[in-house]
Design a protein around this motif. Sequence first.
Motif, PDB file in Angstrom:
ATOM      1  N   PRO A  39      52.481  75.866   3.273  1.00 24.97           N
ATOM      2  CA  PRO A  39      52.206  75.791   1.832  1.00 24.97           C
ATOM      3  C   PRO A  39      53.319  75.054   1.095  1.00 24.97           C
ATOM      4  CG  PRO A  39      51.855  78.018   2.650  1.00 24.97           C
ATOM      5  CD  PRO A  39      52.525  77.238   3.748  1.00 24.97           C
ATOM      6  N   SER A  40      52.972  74.427  -0.005  1.00 26.86           N
ATOM      7  CA  SER A  40      53.936  73.607  -0.747  1.00 26.86           C
ATOM      8  C   SER A  40      55.134  74.419  -1.247  1.00 26.86           C
ATOM      9  CB  SER A  40      53.244  72.922  -1.927  1.00 26.86           C
ATOM     10  OG  SER A  40      52.703  73.894  -2.807  1.00 26.86           O
ATOM     11  N   PHE A  41      54.960  75.727  -1.435  1.00 24.90           N
ATOM     12  CA  PHE A  41      56.074  76.544  -1.936  1.00 24.90           C
ATOM     13  C   PHE A  41      57.044  76.970  -0.837  1.00 24.90           C
ATOM     14  CE2 PHE A  41      52.554  79.500  -1.120  1.00 24.90           C
ATOM     15  CZ  PHE A  41      53.160  80.456  -0.332  1.00 24.90           C
ATOM     16  N   MET A  42      56.721  76.658   0.420  1.00 25.40           N
ATOM     17  CA  MET A  42      57.589  77.029   1.541  1.00 25.40           C
ATOM     18  C   MET A  42      58.335  75.788   2.023  1.00 25.40           C
ATOM     19  SD  MET A  42      58.908  79.093   3.703  1.00 25.40           S
ATOM     20  CE  MET A  42      58.080  80.625   4.070  1.00 25.40           C
ATOM     21  N   HIS A  43      59.634  75.800   1.860  1.00 27.34           N
ATOM     22  CA  HIS A  43      60.452  74.669   2.283  1.00 27.34           C
ATOM     23  C   HIS A  43      61.007  74.945   3.670  1.00 27.34           C
ATOM     24  CE1 HIS A  43      60.029  73.152  -1.741  1.00 27.34           C
ATOM     25  NE2 HIS A  43      60.398  74.341  -2.186  1.00 27.34           N
ATOM     26  N   CYS A  44      60.674  74.045   4.597  1.00 28.82           N
ATOM     27  CA  CYS A  44      61.132  74.225   5.972  1.00 28.82           C
ATOM     28  C   CYS A  44      61.200  72.872   6.666  1.00 28.82           C
ATOM     29  CB  CYS A  44      60.208  75.171   6.724  1.00 28.82           C
ATOM     30  SG  CYS A  44      58.491  74.615   6.873  1.00 28.82           S
ATOM     31  N   GLU A  45      61.894  72.869   7.780  1.00 25.98           N
ATOM     32  CA  GLU A  45      62.027  71.652   8.560  1.00 25.98           C
ATOM     33  C   GLU A  45      60.861  71.460   9.529  1.00 25.98           C
ATOM     34  OE1 GLU A  45      65.355  72.363   6.410  1.00 25.98           O
ATOM     35  OE2 GLU A  45      64.712  73.804   7.915  1.00 25.98           O
ATOM     36  N   LYS A  46      60.241  72.553   9.936  1.00 22.37           N
ATOM     37  CA  LYS A  46      59.133  72.485  10.888  1.00 22.37           C
ATOM     38  C   LYS A  46      58.208  73.662  10.647  1.00 22.37           C
ATOM     39  CE  LYS A  46      60.035  70.994  15.121  1.00 22.37           C
ATOM     40  NZ  LYS A  46      60.452  71.002  16.538  1.00 22.37           N
ATOM     41  N   TYR A  47      56.919  73.462  10.891  1.00 21.99           N
ATOM     42  CA  TYR A  47      55.926  74.516  10.685  1.00 21.99           C
ATOM     43  C   TYR A  47      55.013  74.597  11.906  1.00 21.99           C
ATOM     44  CZ  TYR A  47      52.078  77.230   8.724  1.00 21.99           C
ATOM     45  OH  TYR A  47      51.123  78.188   8.499  1.00 21.99           O
ATOM     46  N   TYR A  48      54.749  75.833  12.345  1.00 25.22           N
ATOM     47  CA  TYR A  48      53.799  76.095  13.426  1.00 25.22           C
ATOM     48  C   TYR A  48      52.686  76.994  12.891  1.00 25.22           C
ATOM     49  CZ  TYR A  48      57.240  74.598  16.942  1.00 25.22           C
ATOM     50  OH  TYR A  48      58.137  73.894  17.701  1.00 25.22           O
ATOM     51  N   GLN A  49      51.463  76.653  13.210  1.00 29.64           N
ATOM     52  CA  GLN A  49      50.330  77.509  12.846  1.00 29.64           C
ATOM     53  C   GLN A  49      49.966  78.394  14.038  1.00 29.64           C
ATOM     54  OE1 GLN A  49      46.545  75.590  12.235  1.00 29.64           O
ATOM     55  NE2 GLN A  49      45.659  77.394  11.281  1.00 29.64           N
ATOM     56  N   ILE A  50      49.738  79.673  13.751  1.00 26.44           N
ATOM     57  CA  ILE A  50      49.278  80.623  14.764  1.00 26.44           C
ATOM     58  C   ILE A  50      48.045  81.354  14.240  1.00 26.44           C
ATOM     59  CG2 ILE A  50      51.537  80.988  15.823  1.00 26.44           C
ATOM     60  CD1 ILE A  50      51.640  83.665  14.145  1.00 26.44           C
ATOM     61  N   ARG A  51      47.401  82.104  15.099  1.00 28.40           N
ATOM     62  CA  ARG A  51      46.245  82.917  14.693  1.00 28.40           C
ATOM     63  C   ARG A  51      46.722  84.157  13.943  1.00 28.40           C
ATOM     64  NH1 ARG A  51      41.871  83.161  19.552  1.00 28.40           N
ATOM     65  NH2 ARG A  51      42.007  80.979  20.143  1.00 28.40           N
ATOM     66  N   ASP A  52      45.915  84.607  13.023  1.00 27.83           N
ATOM     67  CA  ASP A  52      46.196  85.875  12.356  1.00 27.83           C
ATOM     68  C   ASP A  52      45.387  86.962  13.047  1.00 27.83           C
ATOM     69  OD1 ASP A  52      47.312  87.632  10.564  1.00 27.83           O
ATOM     70  OD2 ASP A  52      46.047  87.060   8.877  1.00 27.83           O
ATOM     71  N   PHE A  53      45.847  88.178  12.975  1.00 23.87           N
ATOM     72  CA  PHE A  53      45.089  89.314  13.498  1.00 23.87           C
ATOM     73  C   PHE A  53      45.643  90.589  12.896  1.00 23.87           C
ATOM     74  CE2 PHE A  53      48.690  89.522  16.303  1.00 23.87           C
ATOM     75  CZ  PHE A  53      48.806  90.852  16.659  1.00 23.87           C
ATOM     76  N   SER A  54      44.887  91.646  13.049  1.00 23.57           N
ATOM     77  CA  SER A  54      45.321  92.964  12.599  1.00 23.57           C
ATOM     78  C   SER A  54      44.883  93.973  13.657  1.00 23.57           C
ATOM     79  CB  SER A  54      44.707  93.302  11.235  1.00 23.57           C
ATOM     80  OG  SER A  54      43.306  93.430  11.363  1.00 23.57           O
ATOM     81  N   ARG A  55      45.067  95.235  13.361  1.00 20.98           N
ATOM     82  CA  ARG A  55      44.678  96.239  14.369  1.00 20.98           C
ATOM     83  C   ARG A  55      43.177  96.291  14.579  1.00 20.98           C
ATOM     84  NH1 ARG A  55      47.314 101.128  11.118  1.00 20.98           N
ATOM     85  NH2 ARG A  55      46.544 100.505   9.118  1.00 20.98           N
ATOM     86  N   THR A  56      42.377  95.740  13.650  1.00 18.34           N
ATOM     87  CA  THR A  56      40.920  95.737  13.832  1.00 18.34           C
ATOM     88  C   THR A  56      40.460  94.679  14.828  1.00 18.34           C
ATOM     89  OG1 THR A  56      40.576  94.268  11.934  1.00 18.34           O
ATOM     90  CG2 THR A  56      40.476  96.655  11.521  1.00 18.34           C
ATOM     91  N   ASP A  57      41.275  93.665  15.075  1.00 11.18           N
ATOM     92  CA  ASP A  57      40.956  92.657  16.091  1.00 11.18           C
ATOM     93  C   ASP A  57      42.194  92.403  16.962  1.00 11.18           C
ATOM     94  OD1 ASP A  57      42.387  91.337  14.110  1.00 11.18           O
ATOM     95  OD2 ASP A  57      40.938  89.723  13.856  1.00 11.18           O
ATOM     96  N   ALA A  58      42.731  93.487  17.462  1.00 14.24           N
ATOM     97  CA  ALA A  58      43.989  93.458  18.223  1.00 14.24           C
ATOM     98  C   ALA A  58      43.910  92.623  19.493  1.00 14.24           C
ATOM     99  CB  ALA A  58      44.417  94.888  18.558  1.00 14.24           C
ATOM    100  N   TYR A  59      42.708  92.325  19.975  1.00 16.23           N
ATOM    101  CA  TYR A  59      42.586  91.509  21.173  1.00 16.23           C
ATOM    102  C   TYR A  59      43.214  90.125  20.970  1.00 16.23           C
ATOM    103  CZ  TYR A  59      38.732  89.141  18.797  1.00 16.23           C
ATOM    104  OH  TYR A  59      37.967  88.430  17.895  1.00 16.23           O
ATOM    105  N   LYS A  60      43.373  89.685  19.739  1.00 11.18           N
ATOM    106  CA  LYS A  60      43.990  88.385  19.453  1.00 11.18           C
ATOM    107  C   LYS A  60      45.500  88.405  19.676  1.00 11.18           C
ATOM    108  CE  LYS A  60      40.508  87.034  16.056  1.00 11.18           C
ATOM    109  NZ  LYS A  60      40.275  86.712  14.637  1.00 11.18           N
ATOM    110  N   ALA A  61      46.064  89.572  19.853  1.00  7.21           N
ATOM    111  CA  ALA A  61      47.512  89.689  20.065  1.00  7.21           C
ATOM    112  C   ALA A  61      47.960  88.906  21.291  1.00  7.21           C
ATOM    113  CB  ALA A  61      47.913  91.154  20.201  1.00  7.21           C
ATOM    114  N   GLY A  62      47.119  88.832  22.294  1.00  6.43           N
ATOM    115  CA  GLY A  62      47.451  88.068  23.501  1.00  6.43           C
ATOM    116  C   GLY A  62      47.663  86.595  23.200  1.00  6.43           C
TER     117      GLY A  62
END
Length: 148
Positions: A39-62
């Motif tokens: 996002p434009s409000f986050m200043h960083c040198e590098k950005y990585y996108q990952i999947r989001d998950f919560s305890r309702t779809d914990a299988y994504k933790a892997g």
Amino acid sequence: MSKILLVASPGGHFVQLSLIAEKMLGNQRIVVGTYDKSPSFMHCEKYYQIRDFSRTDAYKAGFVSISAIKILMSEKPDLVVTTGAAPGLIFAFMAKITGTKSVWIDSIANSKKLSLSGKIARKFGIKVLSQWKNVAEKNGLEYQGRVI
């Protein structure tokens, strides 16, 4: 100059993380989040996108665990900082496994009790901070103030 990996889920977690990142000038800031791009409000040198998950779809933790290991091994940060939620916990845990220091900063929204993820992080020996003095005292945590 330290290399700091900052990890958060979308919304308030990410906003709090951006405020923390602002205070880390002079350090290399690598951000991991679930947005398509940094996002434009986050200043960083590098950005990585990952999947989001919560305890309702914990299988994504892997999937997030695999991403975490790849990013940690590639970037070799000095410190991992997360404001949550579940993906941040995975990164803090994987950092611990790889010998990287990590800090879990419990969300400002948790004004009455420590989050479940904060409790889990603490059990695994990850440094946990609360943004509420009463929550910190009740749980034997360090309190260094609020982000917001």
